[in-house]
Design a protein around this motif. Structure first.
Motif, mmCIF file in Angstrom:
data_model
loop_
_atom_site.group_PDB
_atom_site.id
_atom_site.type_symbol
_atom_site.label_atom_id
_atom_site.label_comp_id
_atom_site.label_asym_id
_atom_site.label_seq_id
_atom_site.Cartn_x
_atom_site.Cartn_y
_atom_site.Cartn_z
ATOM 1 N N TRP A 60 -54.234 25.508 -7.020
ATOM 2 C CA TRP A 60 -54.577 24.676 -8.176
ATOM 3 C C TRP A 60 -54.783 25.532 -9.418
ATOM 4 N N ARG A 61 -55.385 26.713 -9.244
ATOM 5 C CA ARG A 61 -55.622 27.582 -10.393
ATOM 6 C C ARG A 61 -54.313 28.097 -10.988
ATOM 7 N N LYS A 62 -53.328 28.339 -10.143
ATOM 8 C CA LYS A 62 -52.017 28.778 -10.643
ATOM 9 C C LYS A 62 -51.421 27.734 -11.581
ATOM 10 N N PHE A 63 -51.561 26.466 -11.197
ATOM 11 C CA PHE A 63 -51.025 25.403 -12.034
ATOM 12 C C PHE A 63 -51.856 25.211 -13.306
ATOM 13 N N LYS A 64 -53.162 25.372 -13.179
ATOM 14 C CA LYS A 64 -54.014 25.181 -14.358
ATOM 15 C C LYS A 64 -53.742 26.238 -15.428
ATOM 16 N N GLU A 65 -53.392 27.444 -15.010
ATOM 17 C CA GLU A 65 -53.141 28.521 -15.964
ATOM 18 C C GLU A 65 -52.029 28.171 -16.948
ATOM 19 N N VAL A 66 -51.082 27.342 -16.522
ATOM 20 C CA VAL A 66 -49.976 26.957 -17.402
ATOM 21 C C VAL A 66 -50.052 25.474 -17.782
ATOM 22 N N HIS A 172 -51.575 12.033 -21.447
ATOM 23 C CA HIS A 172 -53.036 12.088 -21.469
ATOM 24 C C HIS A 172 -53.493 12.991 -20.326
ATOM 25 N N LYS A 173 -54.620 13.664 -20.531
ATOM 26 C CA LYS A 173 -55.126 14.599 -19.526
ATOM 27 C C LYS A 173 -56.193 13.914 -18.671
ATOM 28 N N TYR A 174 -56.093 14.147 -17.350
ATOM 29 C CA TYR A 174 -56.999 13.498 -16.404
ATOM 30 C C TYR A 174 -57.586 14.519 -15.440
ATOM 31 N N GLU A 175 -58.719 14.087 -14.844
ATOM 32 C CA GLU A 175 -59.376 14.886 -13.810
ATOM 33 C C GLU A 175 -59.732 13.966 -12.635
ATOM 34 N N SER A 196 -62.625 21.018 -12.041
ATOM 35 C CA SER A 196 -61.881 21.209 -13.289
ATOM 36 C C SER A 196 -60.494 21.804 -13.062
ATOM 37 N N ASP A 197 -60.333 22.545 -11.953
ATOM 38 C CA ASP A 197 -59.020 23.143 -11.676
ATOM 39 C C ASP A 197 -57.957 22.093 -11.368
ATOM 40 N N THR A 198 -58.358 20.866 -11.071
ATOM 41 C CA THR A 198 -57.383 19.830 -10.713
ATOM 42 C C THR A 198 -56.955 18.995 -11.916
ATOM 43 N N GLN A 199 -57.371 19.363 -13.117
ATOM 44 C CA GLN A 199 -56.949 18.620 -14.296
ATOM 45 C C GLN A 199 -55.439 18.729 -14.493
ATOM 46 N N ASN A 208 -42.881 21.706 -19.227
ATOM 47 C CA ASN A 208 -42.939 23.159 -19.165
ATOM 48 C C ASN A 208 -42.090 23.654 -17.993
ATOM 49 N N GLU A 209 -41.150 24.543 -18.269
ATOM 50 C CA GLU A 209 -40.282 25.071 -17.215
ATOM 51 C C GLU A 209 -41.073 25.855 -16.170
ATOM 52 N N GLU A 210 -42.185 26.446 -16.569
ATOM 53 C CA GLU A 210 -43.011 27.187 -15.607
ATOM 54 C C GLU A 210 -43.607 26.240 -14.567
ATOM 55 N N ILE A 211 -43.977 25.046 -14.990
ATOM 56 C CA ILE A 211 -44.490 24.062 -14.036
ATOM 57 C C ILE A 211 -43.393 23.658 -13.063
#
Length: 325
Positions: A60-66, A172-175, A196-199, A208-211
């Motif tokens: 989850w943290r890997k995805f949150k970083e981008v 929109h951003k969700y958690e 918060s890491d699951t936002q 985003n191409e990284e996602i």
């Protein structure tokens, strides 16, 4: 008499006589006991030691970083990463239901500009608060504690169509927020937990191409799709389907080597610039232009191939040659 006989037959078919019946019941109870034992060891009847831990937190943290993104569609799309939690400290013998909803993470609308997410004004009004009830609900605390609880069947949609799907507004951003409710007798909210890491930002297509790369790398279903695509299309996905053609038709001419014929500046080339080639698909067919060759060349070609053309015309005029009906 027939009714009595039928009733006796049904009763005899659904129970074990005498000691055999006790054996069946004991076997079933032992299966249930062993199933719940793993969870019971993590239990606490007072619920004072309750603990909820996010599984695969590093992913989850890997995805949150981008800035994570989740697809929403009219028919509903499942999440990846999948939300999973481990629970301990519930009363093993009490009944609980696990519920999930999605709360706005901020008061903004978002847009993806020049490779980054930026705020884009006020959010849209929140729709009806949809709540997802885990399909194992209600169940014993021992059941919830014996293994990680997975919300793999949650589907995100941008249309209010029911069916247990969660409706979210795109961009929109969700958690995600987990609710544990004790049921039986008087219902009681035990805890609300969010990470918060699951936002994520809800989107109708990845921005985003990284996602996109992370989804393909870590999602086994995406890997299978990618492998199948590569098997069906061995060429590079960036290669145009027209690259393997011998030439393209344009302005009544079939150009077997467009680069050499349409590059201006060559000796004997009658145009100051290159011929404007249209895209391979969607072109319009125009009457042939004059051939870009000197008259002497055309005269020579006509003289040497005239006899061949005459024989070809004779062959074409014969219907039996093509077996026309």
């Amino acid at each position: 008499m027939k009714v009595e006989g039928l009733a006796e037959g049904r009763a005899g078919g659904t129970s074990c006589p005498g000691p055999a019946s006790q054996c069946c019941i004991s076997r079933l109870l032992s299966v249930v006991e062993s199933e719940l034992q793993a969870g019971r060891e993590k239990g606490d009847p007072t619920e004072k030691q309750l603990k909820v831990t996010l599984e695969e937190a590093e992913l989850w943290r890997k995805f949150k970083e981008v800035t994570n993104e989740m697809i929403v569609t009219k028919s509903g799309r499942r999440m990846f990463p999948v939300l999973k939690v481990s629970v301990s400290g519930l009363d093993p013998n009490a009944m609980y239901s696990f519920l999930l909803d999605f709360q706005p993470a901020d008061s903004h609308r978002w847009k993806y500009v020049n490779g980054e997410w930026v705020t884009a004004g006020k959010p849209e009004p929140a729709g009806n608060g949809c709540v997802y009830i885990h399909p194992d609900s209600p169940n014993f605390g021992a059941h919830w504690m014996k293994a990680p609880v997975s919300f793999s069947k949650v589907k995100l949609t941008n249309k209010l169509n029911g069916g247990g799907q969660i409706m979210l507004n795109s961009l929109h951003k969700y958690e995600p927020q987990l609710h544990i409710v004790r049921v039986g007798g008087s219902h009681r909210m035990v805890t609300n937990v969010s990470f918060s890491d699951t936002q994520f930002i809800a989107v109708t297509a990845y921005q985003n191409e990284e996602i996109t790369a992370l989804k393909i790398k870590y999602n086994p279903f995406a890997k299978a799709f990618l492998d199948a695509k590569e098997r069906n299309h061995p060429n590079s996905p960036l290669e145009s389907p027209f690259d393997s053609h011998m030439g393209i038709q344009h302005c009544g001419w079939f150009l077997s080597n467009p680069d050499s014929l349409c590059s201006g500046g060559g000796p004997g080339f009658p145009y100051s610039g290159g011929l404007p080639l249209a895209p391979p698909h969607g072109y319009k067919h125009y009457p042939p232009r004059p051939a870009p060759y000197p008259p002497s060349y055309l005269s020579h070609r006509t003289h040497t191939s005239g006899e061949t053309h005459r024989h070809l015309s004779i062959s074409l005029s014969s219907k039996s040659f093509f077996n026309f009906s």
